[in-house]
Design a protein around this motif. Structure first.
Motif, PDB file in Angstrom:
ATOM      1  N   GLN A   1       6.895  17.691 -33.477  1.00 57.19           N
ATOM      2  CA  GLN A   1       6.469  19.064 -33.761  1.00 57.19           C
ATOM      3  C   GLN A   1       6.278  19.854 -32.476  1.00 57.19           C
ATOM      4  O   GLN A   1       6.628  21.039 -32.398  1.00 57.19           O
ATOM      5  N   VAL A   2       5.723  19.179 -31.452  1.00 59.18           N
ATOM      6  CA  VAL A   2       5.539  19.845 -30.155  1.00 59.18           C
ATOM      7  C   VAL A   2       6.889  20.210 -29.561  1.00 59.18           C
ATOM      8  O   VAL A   2       7.081  21.309 -29.030  1.00 59.18           O
ATOM      9  N   ARG A   3       7.845  19.277 -29.681  1.00 60.83           N
ATOM     10  CA  ARG A   3       9.184  19.547 -29.145  1.00 60.83           C
ATOM     11  C   ARG A   3       9.836  20.727 -29.854  1.00 60.83           C
ATOM     12  O   ARG A   3      10.524  21.534 -29.237  1.00 60.83           O
ATOM     13  N   GLU A   4       9.613  20.814 -31.166  1.00 56.09           N
ATOM     14  CA  GLU A   4      10.189  21.932 -31.925  1.00 56.09           C
ATOM     15  C   GLU A   4       9.588  23.261 -31.489  1.00 56.09           C
ATOM     16  O   GLU A   4      10.246  24.298 -31.524  1.00 56.09           O
ATOM     17  N   ASP A   5       8.304  23.223 -31.100  1.00 57.89           N
ATOM     18  CA  ASP A   5       7.631  24.459 -30.678  1.00 57.89           C
ATOM     19  C   ASP A   5       7.945  24.823 -29.225  1.00 57.89           C
ATOM     20  O   ASP A   5       7.678  25.948 -28.802  1.00 57.89           O
ATOM     21  N   CYS A   6       8.457  23.861 -28.479  1.00 58.16           N
ATOM     22  CA  CYS A   6       8.792  24.124 -27.080  1.00 58.16           C
ATOM     23  C   CYS A   6      10.155  24.816 -27.015  1.00 58.16           C
ATOM     24  O   CYS A   6      11.197  24.171 -27.180  1.00 58.16           O
ATOM     25  N   LYS A   7      10.141  26.102 -26.783  1.00 62.08           N
ATOM     26  CA  LYS A   7      11.379  26.878 -26.754  1.00 62.08           C
ATOM     27  C   LYS A   7      11.500  27.622 -25.428  1.00 62.08           C
ATOM     28  O   LYS A   7      10.511  27.816 -24.721  1.00 62.08           O
ATOM     29  N   LEU A   8      12.705  28.008 -25.122  1.00 65.40           N
ATOM     30  CA  LEU A   8      12.947  28.814 -23.924  1.00 65.40           C
ATOM     31  C   LEU A   8      12.696  30.287 -24.246  1.00 65.40           C
ATOM     32  O   LEU A   8      12.944  30.731 -25.368  1.00 65.40           O
ATOM     33  N   VAL A   9      12.194  31.005 -23.260  1.00 72.36           N
ATOM     34  CA  VAL A   9      11.988  32.449 -23.416  1.00 72.36           C
ATOM     35  C   VAL A   9      12.769  33.158 -22.305  1.00 72.36           C
ATOM     36  O   VAL A   9      12.511  32.933 -21.117  1.00 72.36           O
ATOM     37  N   ALA A  10      13.747  33.960 -22.713  1.00 74.37           N
ATOM     38  CA  ALA A  10      14.570  34.714 -21.763  1.00 74.37           C
ATOM     39  C   ALA A  10      14.123  36.174 -21.776  1.00 74.37           C
ATOM     40  O   ALA A  10      14.221  36.842 -22.804  1.00 74.37           O
ATOM     41  N   PHE A  11      13.615  36.664 -20.627  1.00 74.53           N
ATOM     42  CA  PHE A  11      13.150  38.050 -20.531  1.00 74.53           C
ATOM     43  C   PHE A  11      14.291  38.944 -20.050  1.00 74.53           C
ATOM     44  O   PHE A  11      14.999  38.621 -19.097  1.00 74.53           O
ATOM     45  N   VAL A  12      14.424  40.072 -20.739  1.00 74.90           N
ATOM     46  CA  VAL A  12      15.508  41.014 -20.451  1.00 74.90           C
ATOM     47  C   VAL A  12      15.047  42.010 -19.392  1.00 74.90           C
ATOM     48  O   VAL A  12      13.868  42.389 -19.343  1.00 74.90           O
ATOM     49  N   ASP A  13      15.972  42.429 -18.564  1.00 77.94           N
ATOM     50  CA  ASP A  13      15.689  43.443 -17.539  1.00 77.94           C
ATOM     51  C   ASP A  13      15.046  44.670 -18.196  1.00 77.94           C
ATOM     52  O   ASP A  13      15.565  45.204 -19.176  1.00 77.94           O
TER      53      ASP A  13
ATOM     54  N   LEU B   1      21.507  30.407 -18.887  1.00 75.03           N
ATOM     55  CA  LEU B   1      20.981  31.689 -19.355  1.00 75.03           C
ATOM     56  C   LEU B   1      20.674  32.630 -18.194  1.00 75.03           C
ATOM     57  O   LEU B   1      20.849  33.850 -18.306  1.00 75.03           O
ATOM     58  N   ARG B   2      20.222  32.073 -17.082  1.00 74.73           N
ATOM     59  CA  ARG B   2      19.880  32.905 -15.918  1.00 74.73           C
ATOM     60  C   ARG B   2      21.115  33.593 -15.326  1.00 74.73           C
ATOM     61  O   ARG B   2      21.005  34.598 -14.633  1.00 74.73           O
ATOM     62  N   LYS B   3      22.289  33.030 -15.608  1.00 78.35           N
ATOM     63  CA  LYS B   3      23.526  33.600 -15.077  1.00 78.35           C
ATOM     64  C   LYS B   3      24.026  34.785 -15.906  1.00 78.35           C
ATOM     65  O   LYS B   3      24.963  35.474 -15.505  1.00 78.35           O
ATOM     66  N   ILE B   4      23.405  34.987 -17.073  1.00 78.02           N
ATOM     67  CA  ILE B   4      23.818  36.104 -17.927  1.00 78.02           C
ATOM     68  C   ILE B   4      23.269  37.403 -17.342  1.00 78.02           C
ATOM     69  O   ILE B   4      22.070  37.512 -17.055  1.00 78.02           O
ATOM     70  N   GLU B   5      24.140  38.375 -17.179  1.00 76.89           N
ATOM     71  CA  GLU B   5      23.713  39.668 -16.633  1.00 76.89           C
ATOM     72  C   GLU B   5      22.766  40.355 -17.614  1.00 76.89           C
ATOM     73  O   GLU B   5      23.067  40.495 -18.795  1.00 76.89           O
ATOM     74  N   GLY B   6      21.619  40.759 -17.125  1.00 84.74           N
ATOM     75  CA  GLY B   6      20.607  41.392 -17.962  1.00 84.74           C
ATOM     76  C   GLY B   6      19.432  40.484 -18.245  1.00 84.74           C
ATOM     77  O   GLY B   6      18.351  40.955 -18.610  1.00 84.74           O
ATOM     78  N   VAL B   7      19.625  39.175 -18.071  1.00 84.77           N
ATOM     79  CA  VAL B   7      18.515  38.227 -18.225  1.00 84.77           C
ATOM     80  C   VAL B   7      17.793  38.145 -16.890  1.00 84.77           C
ATOM     81  O   VAL B   7      18.344  37.675 -15.890  1.00 84.77           O
ATOM     82  N   GLN B   8      16.566  38.633 -16.857  1.00 81.36           N
ATOM     83  CA  GLN B   8      15.820  38.738 -15.607  1.00 81.36           C
ATOM     84  C   GLN B   8      15.079  37.450 -15.265  1.00 81.36           C
ATOM     85  O   GLN B   8      14.950  37.083 -14.096  1.00 81.36           O
ATOM     86  N   GLU B   9      14.614  36.750 -16.294  1.00 77.47           N
ATOM     87  CA  GLU B   9      13.815  35.544 -16.067  1.00 77.47           C
ATOM     88  C   GLU B   9      13.904  34.647 -17.282  1.00 77.47           C
ATOM     89  O   GLU B   9      13.991  35.118 -18.410  1.00 77.47           O
ATOM     90  N   VAL B  10      13.878  33.335 -17.040  1.00 76.68           N
ATOM     91  CA  VAL B  10      13.864  32.360 -18.135  1.00 76.68           C
ATOM     92  C   VAL B  10      12.703  31.395 -17.904  1.00 76.68           C
ATOM     93  O   VAL B  10      12.615  30.771 -16.849  1.00 76.68           O
ATOM     94  N   ARG B  11      11.849  31.317 -18.880  1.00 76.99           N
ATOM     95  CA  ARG B  11      10.709  30.403 -18.788  1.00 76.99           C
ATOM     96  C   ARG B  11      10.973  29.189 -19.669  1.00 76.99           C
ATOM     97  O   ARG B  11      11.353  29.319 -20.822  1.00 76.99           O
ATOM     98  N   GLU B  12      10.757  28.017 -19.085  1.00 75.58           N
ATOM     99  CA  GLU B  12      10.950  26.782 -19.833  1.00 75.58           C
ATOM    100  C   GLU B  12       9.623  26.057 -19.971  1.00 75.58           C
ATOM    101  O   GLU B  12       8.672  26.341 -19.266  1.00 75.58           O
ATOM    102  N   GLN B  13       9.604  25.095 -20.898  1.00 67.89           N
ATOM    103  CA  GLN B  13       8.411  24.279 -21.120  1.00 67.89           C
ATOM    104  C   GLN B  13       8.774  22.803 -20.989  1.00 67.89           C
ATOM    105  O   GLN B  13       8.276  21.952 -21.706  1.00 67.89           O
ATOM    106  N   GLN B  14       9.632  22.530 -20.019  1.00 65.99           N
ATOM    107  CA  GLN B  14      10.122  21.178 -19.820  1.00 65.99           C
ATOM    108  C   GLN B  14       8.993  20.212 -19.461  1.00 65.99           C
ATOM    109  O   GLN B  14       9.004  19.049 -19.867  1.00 65.99           O
TER     110      GLN B  14
END
Length: 295
Positions: A54-66, A143-156
């Motif tokens: 369940q914790v793994r399912e809740d651990c998602k990446l968040v990509a913030f847009v410019d 994801l960080r290489k996509i133009e417009g994605v300013q930041e990616v936060r992970e919960q690794q």
């Protein structure tokens, strides 16, 4: 012929149990205690793995847009994000939704955010579900290489900690199983030895007239199996009753996670405890009778 021999073996086993009833009872109690610990470890381990999933399912990446991207340009990123290998789902939270959610979380203090609305204080973001969290670091890099994605936060780090804890519990379960098995085998072996001593002369006579080792050994092995099965059945009843109570009460103090229901663990717990008890009983009996077959 086989049925007659089996009937004889079982008859002798029950006679021995009746003759050594108090020692048999002591063995059953000891085996029950060992298997209770095993059952508790098993239930704890499977539920920990279930919660870890369940914790793994809740651990998602968040990509913030410019923050300079318009709402249309932000929405246009969805197709590129979802086409990234390993990504299964991407859910957009617009800047307006981010402000609304932040204000709701802050309650009365949320009015303080009104002056920051145009300052890029909160950005639109995509909450991304990945197919395999083990590859989340590589997916985040893509994801960080996509133009417009300013930041990616992970919960690794969270997933790694959860994996380490679950692995440690599984190792502890295996060690506990081995230790408890040795204790139970020792107790059952000593219990069966009393029956063996009582029939030592009979065993020697049977050996002299040509009885095979296995013909002599089977009644004692069946006796040990019966002791183990009784201990397994008693420990199963206690474990299941206690777990049912805990499962019903868990909803009061486990709001974020759920544990397995009784019907999800009952069958595997039943099989584990009875098989483990029978195997310990058979092994203990085999050890007890072995030395007396050397005539």
């Amino acid at each position: 012929m086989v049925f007659r021999e089996l009937r004889y073996f079982c008859s002798e086993a029950f006679k021995s149990i009746a003759f050594n009833i108090w020692m048999t009872l002591a063995s059953v109690i000891t085996v029950t205690g060992c298997l209770l610990f095993l059952g508790v470890f098993m239930l704890f381990s499977v539920n920990l793995s279930y919660i870890a999933d369940q914790v793994r399912e809740d651990c998602k990446l968040v990509a913030f847009v410019d923050s300079s991207y318009s709402e249309e340009a932000t929405k246009a990123l969805a197709s590129e994000i979802q086409s990234t290998p390993g990504v299964t789902e991407a859910e957009l939270e617009t800047q307006d939704e981010a402000f609304a959610n932040a204000k709701e979380m802050l309650g009365d203090a949320g009015v303080s955010l009104d002056g920051m609305r145009e300052d890029g204080f909160l950005r639109a973001s995509y909450t991304i579900t990945v197919k395999d969290l083990e590859n989340s670091a590589q997916i985040a890099d893509s994801l960080r290489k996509i133009e417009g994605v300013q930041e990616v936060r992970e919960q690794q780090d969270i997933t790694e900690r959860v994996s380490k804890v679950t692995n440690a519990i599984k190792i502890a379960l295996i060690v506990a199983m081995i230790v408890l098995a040795l204790i139970a085998v020792f107790i059952i072996s000593n219990s069966i030895k009393l029956a063996v001593y009582a029939r030592e002369k009979e065993i020697h006579i049977m050996k002299y007239v040509g009885a095979t080792d296995w013909y002599i050994r089977w009644p004692f092995i069946i006796e040990g199996i019966i002791v183990g099965i009784i201990g397994g059945a008693v420990s199963f009843g206690i474990c299941l009753g206690a777990y049912g109570y805990i499962a019903r009460s868990a909803t009061d103090f486990l709001s974020a996670f759920s544990i397995l229901k009784v019907n999800q663990v009952s069958f595997s717990l039943f099989i584990l405890l009875l098989l483990f008890g029978a195997l310990m009983g058979a092994l203990g009996s085999g050890i007890a009778v072995r030395q007396h077959l050397k005539v």
